[in-house]
Design a protein around this motif. Structure first.
Motif, PDB file in Angstrom:
ATOM      1  N   HIS A 127      65.423  26.131 114.444  1.00 21.84           N
ATOM      2  CA  HIS A 127      65.032  25.838 115.815  1.00 21.84           C
ATOM      3  C   HIS A 127      63.676  26.443 116.128  1.00 21.84           C
ATOM      4  N   ASP A 128      62.977  25.813 117.061  1.00 21.00           N
ATOM      5  CA  ASP A 128      61.733  26.375 117.544  1.00 21.00           C
ATOM      6  C   ASP A 128      62.041  27.565 118.434  1.00 21.00           C
ATOM      7  N   LEU A 129      61.114  28.512 118.420  1.00 20.12           N
ATOM      8  CA  LEU A 129      61.305  29.728 119.181  1.00 20.12           C
ATOM      9  C   LEU A 129      60.008  30.026 119.922  1.00 20.12           C
ATOM     10  N   PRO A 157      51.347  25.769 113.410  1.00 23.14           N
ATOM     11  CA  PRO A 157      52.195  26.944 113.163  1.00 23.14           C
ATOM     12  C   PRO A 157      52.850  27.457 114.439  1.00 23.14           C
ATOM     13  N   HIS A 158      54.157  27.682 114.363  1.00 23.74           N
ATOM     14  CA  HIS A 158      54.887  28.280 115.490  1.00 23.74           C
ATOM     15  C   HIS A 158      56.133  28.956 114.937  1.00 23.74           C
ATOM     16  N   PRO A 159      56.676  29.932 115.672  1.00 26.00           N
ATOM     17  CA  PRO A 159      57.818  30.691 115.147  1.00 26.00           C
ATOM     18  C   PRO A 159      59.111  29.863 115.109  1.00 26.00           C
ATOM     19  N   TYR A 195      60.840  19.959 107.834  1.00 24.61           N
ATOM     20  CA  TYR A 195      59.691  19.397 108.539  1.00 24.61           C
ATOM     21  C   TYR A 195      59.833  19.418 110.056  1.00 24.61           C
ATOM     22  N   ASP A 196      58.693  19.645 110.702  1.00 23.71           N
ATOM     23  CA  ASP A 196      58.597  19.540 112.153  1.00 23.71           C
ATOM     24  C   ASP A 196      57.445  18.598 112.487  1.00 23.71           C
ATOM     25  N   GLY A 197      57.800  17.398 112.918  1.00 22.67           N
ATOM     26  CA  GLY A 197      56.787  16.423 113.304  1.00 22.67           C
ATOM     27  C   GLY A 197      56.565  16.416 114.798  1.00 22.67           C
TER      28      GLY A 197
HETATM   29 ZN   LIG Z   1      59.347  23.827 114.671  1.00 22.58          ZN
END
Ligand SMILES: [Zn+2]
Ligand SMILES: [Zn+2]
Length: 152
Positions: free
Chosen positions: A106-108, A93-95, A86-88
């Motif tokens: 990790h977020d990119l 949507p993101h890579p 999960y990403d709160g």
């Molecule tokens: Zn993320």
């Protein structure tokens, strides 16, 4: 990337506006999700919350995550052979960059991605409502332990 404290306040306010319950355990879950360090699974959130709230149940975590999902305030990343992550912090949507060894996510930043989405939409005539873009590899931390192993 939003400041986790600002994001936590935002989540608290949104749940309050819906008339949702805000127990200290739930706020703690929101805190973990506002940061979303490494994109935790429900079990990983549970492990973090248990430190301060030993009586918390796994169901409490699931309920909070499901509420945020309903509200569109958490991004769920499903995996075939693993639990959902999960990403709160960035609920759209993101890579992502995924370490196949330790499982950290990790977020990119891929600045041209929105252009690609737009281009795809124009070419196929779909209104693109979502997309998923994952890059798999071995993170520097895991690569570091590799080179140490080689020295031994
Ligand atoms: Zn993320
Ligand atoms: Zn790793």
């Amino acid at each position: 990337v939003p400041d986790p404290e600002v994001r936590l306040q935002e989540l608290v306010d949104k749940i309050r506006q819906r008339g949702g319950r805000l127990t200290p355990q739930r706020v703690a879950v929101l805190g973990v999700l506002a940061e979303s360090k490494g994109h935790p699974s429900v079990e990983q959130i549970y492990d973090q919350i248990k430190v301060d709230f030993p009586t918390t149940s796994l169901a409490t975590i699931y309920k909070t995550v499901n509420l945020l999902k309903e509200m569109g305030e958490v991004l769920e990343l499903g995996f075939a052979d693993d639990s959902n992550r999960y990403d709160g912090n960035r609920p759209y949507p993101h890579p992502h960059l995924i370490c196949t060894r330790c499982g950290e996510i990790h977020d990119l930043e891929v600045p041209s991605l929105s252009e690609i989405v737009q281009q795809v939409s124009q070419e196929v005539g779909y209104q693109i409502v979502s997309h998923r873009c994952d890059f798999y590899g071995i993170c520097p931390k895991c690569r570091g332990s590799d080179s140490q192993a080689e020295l031994v």
